[in-house]
Design a protein around this motif. Structure first.
Motif, short mmCIF file in Angstrom:
data_model
loop_
_atom_site.label_atom_id
_atom_site.label_comp_id
_atom_site.label_asym_id
_atom_site.label_seq_id
_atom_site.Cartn_x
_atom_site.Cartn_y
_atom_site.Cartn_z
N THR A 31 -9.55 -4.25 5.27
CA THR A 31 -9.91 -4.89 4.12
C THR A 31 -9.14 -6.35 3.87
O THR A 31 -9.50 -7.24 3.55
CB THR A 31 -10.01 -4.08 2.95
N ARG A 67 -8.34 1.61 6.57
CA ARG A 67 -9.27 0.86 5.70
C ARG A 67 -8.62 -0.43 4.75
O ARG A 67 -9.32 -1.30 4.74
CB ARG A 67 -10.22 1.94 4.86
N LEU A 68 -7.69 0.06 3.99
CA LEU A 68 -7.12 -1.02 3.62
C LEU A 68 -6.40 -2.09 4.48
O LEU A 68 -6.57 -3.30 3.74
CB LEU A 68 -5.91 -0.44 2.56
N ILE A 126 0.95 -1.08 0.15
CA ILE A 126 0.02 0.01 -0.07
C ILE A 126 0.93 1.26 -0.05
O ILE A 126 1.24 1.75 0.85
CB ILE A 126 -0.87 0.06 1.17
N SER A 163 -3.90 7.29 8.68
CA SER A 163 -4.77 7.69 7.84
C SER A 163 -5.87 6.78 7.74
O SER A 163 -5.83 5.39 7.61
CB SER A 163 -4.26 8.16 6.60
N THR A 164 -7.13 7.24 7.53
CA THR A 164 -8.30 6.43 7.16
C THR A 164 -8.19 5.51 6.00
O THR A 164 -8.57 4.41 6.04
CB THR A 164 -9.84 7.05 7.05
N GLU A 165 -7.69 6.26 5.03
CA GLU A 165 -7.20 5.39 3.79
C GLU A 165 -6.42 4.06 4.01
O GLU A 165 -6.93 2.78 3.52
CB GLU A 165 -6.75 6.06 2.78
N VAL A 166 -5.22 4.20 4.72
CA VAL A 166 -4.42 3.01 5.09
C VAL A 166 -5.11 1.92 6.06
O VAL A 166 -4.97 0.85 5.76
CB VAL A 166 -3.21 3.71 5.60
#
Length: 308
Positions: free
Chosen positions: A94, A90-91, A5, A85-88
């Motif tokens: 997931t 979340r990944l 990521i 971060s929310t993106e990291v």
């Protein structure tokens, strides 16, 4: 499994010893604690930053049939991390769910700690976003500061504290573990309650994590009136585990005195929180214990198990 990521790497095995965690590690995530349990985690996930040799987040699961439970042998074991971060985040979540699904897990349960441990709030938000449902139990903790605990107590607990003015509080050496365990076991037996850990299992945990435990006792002259095993979960928070007093001291309620003295001792050690834990038996609230912890000055929060 290795998943990139950007500059991050997700691992399903322990990173090398060169890696350091970017967050404060609780006892329940330490290798020595995990090795002390009847079963090692079946699945572990680490979010890492290889360039800086940092572990940014982690979680461990035990398998029971087709269910994966985070830290089956600990009070909690949710996702833990520093700022992300929310993106990291979340990944990472997931990737974990996809991997567990590929391993045949039909149900996933994640045991989240009380807010007194200051968990990163991003994880609860994401668990709800991903469709997890939470079942919460009431938890109490004491905020340790310069104010004596007696100033935070209900007047009824202050009266009980006064009845113990001649009692003595002691922190015992670790070689007294069997004495304290047997005493607590007998006290619980008087109330037709049992302990969740056998002595042999507790002994193994303590021996492998010796600096993370305190044995606390209250004496009425030479008689043991109350005792507690305290877990140093991290550098900010202690957990009062297995508190008990002999029924012959019901009128004095020496656990009030023990907790007050433990609070004072914790303050001198720079501790900010004493976790008093939940108050349930077979998932049913124990109203008397809830009232007692509240009257001690306990602050109410929730401890939640999220499942999907």
């Amino acid at each position: 499994m290795h998943t990139n990521i950007d500059n991050f790497l997700i691992l399903e095995r322990y990173p090398s010893r060169l890696f350091v965690r970017s967050y404060q590690q609780n006892l329940y995530y330490r290798d020595a604690y995990l090795r002390s349990q009847p079963q090692a985690p079946n699945y572990s996930f680490f979010l890492t930053a290889p360039d800086s040799c940092q572990i940014l987040a982690e979680i461990h699961f035990h398998r029971e049939g087709r269910q994966a439970t985070s830290q089956l042998f600990a009070p909690f074991g949710s996702l833990v991390s520093g700022p992300l971060s929310t993106e990291v985040a979340r990944l990472f979540l997931t990737d974990i769910l996809k991997s567990l699904e590929n391993k045949g897990m039909h149900r996933i349960s994640i045991c989240h700690p009380s807010s007194c441990y200051n968990p990163n709030p991003i994880w609860e938000d994401l668990l709800l976003e991903f469709g997890f449902k939470g079942i919460s139990a009431i938890n109490h903790h004491l905020k340790v500061d310069e104010r004596p605990l007696s100033e935070k107590m209900h007047y009824m607990e202050k009266r009980k504290l006064a009845k113990c003015s001649d009692f003595v509080f002691r922190v015992l050496p670790k070689d007294q573990l069997k004495v304290i365990y047997d005493y607590i076991h007998d006290c619980r037996k008087q109330k037709q309650q049992r302990l969740s850990l056998s002595y042999r299992r507790l002994e193994r945990i303590v021996q492998n994590n010796i600096d993370h435990f305190l044995l606390c006792a209250v004496y009425d002259e030479t008689m043991l009136a109350a005792a507690s095993i305290v877990i140093k979960v991290n550098s900010n928070c202690w957990y009062q585990f297995y508190p008990a007093h002999h029924q012959g001291y019901d009128r004095q309620s020496p656990m009030v005195f023990l907790t007050s003295e433990l609070y004072c001792y914790a303050h001198h050690q720079g501790i900010e929180v004493i976790d008093l834990g939940t108050s349930e038996l077979d998932q049913q609230p124990l109203e008397g214990l809830l009232t007692f912890k509240s009257r001690l000055g306990g602050i109410q929060t929730n401890k939640t198990v999220y499942s999907i």
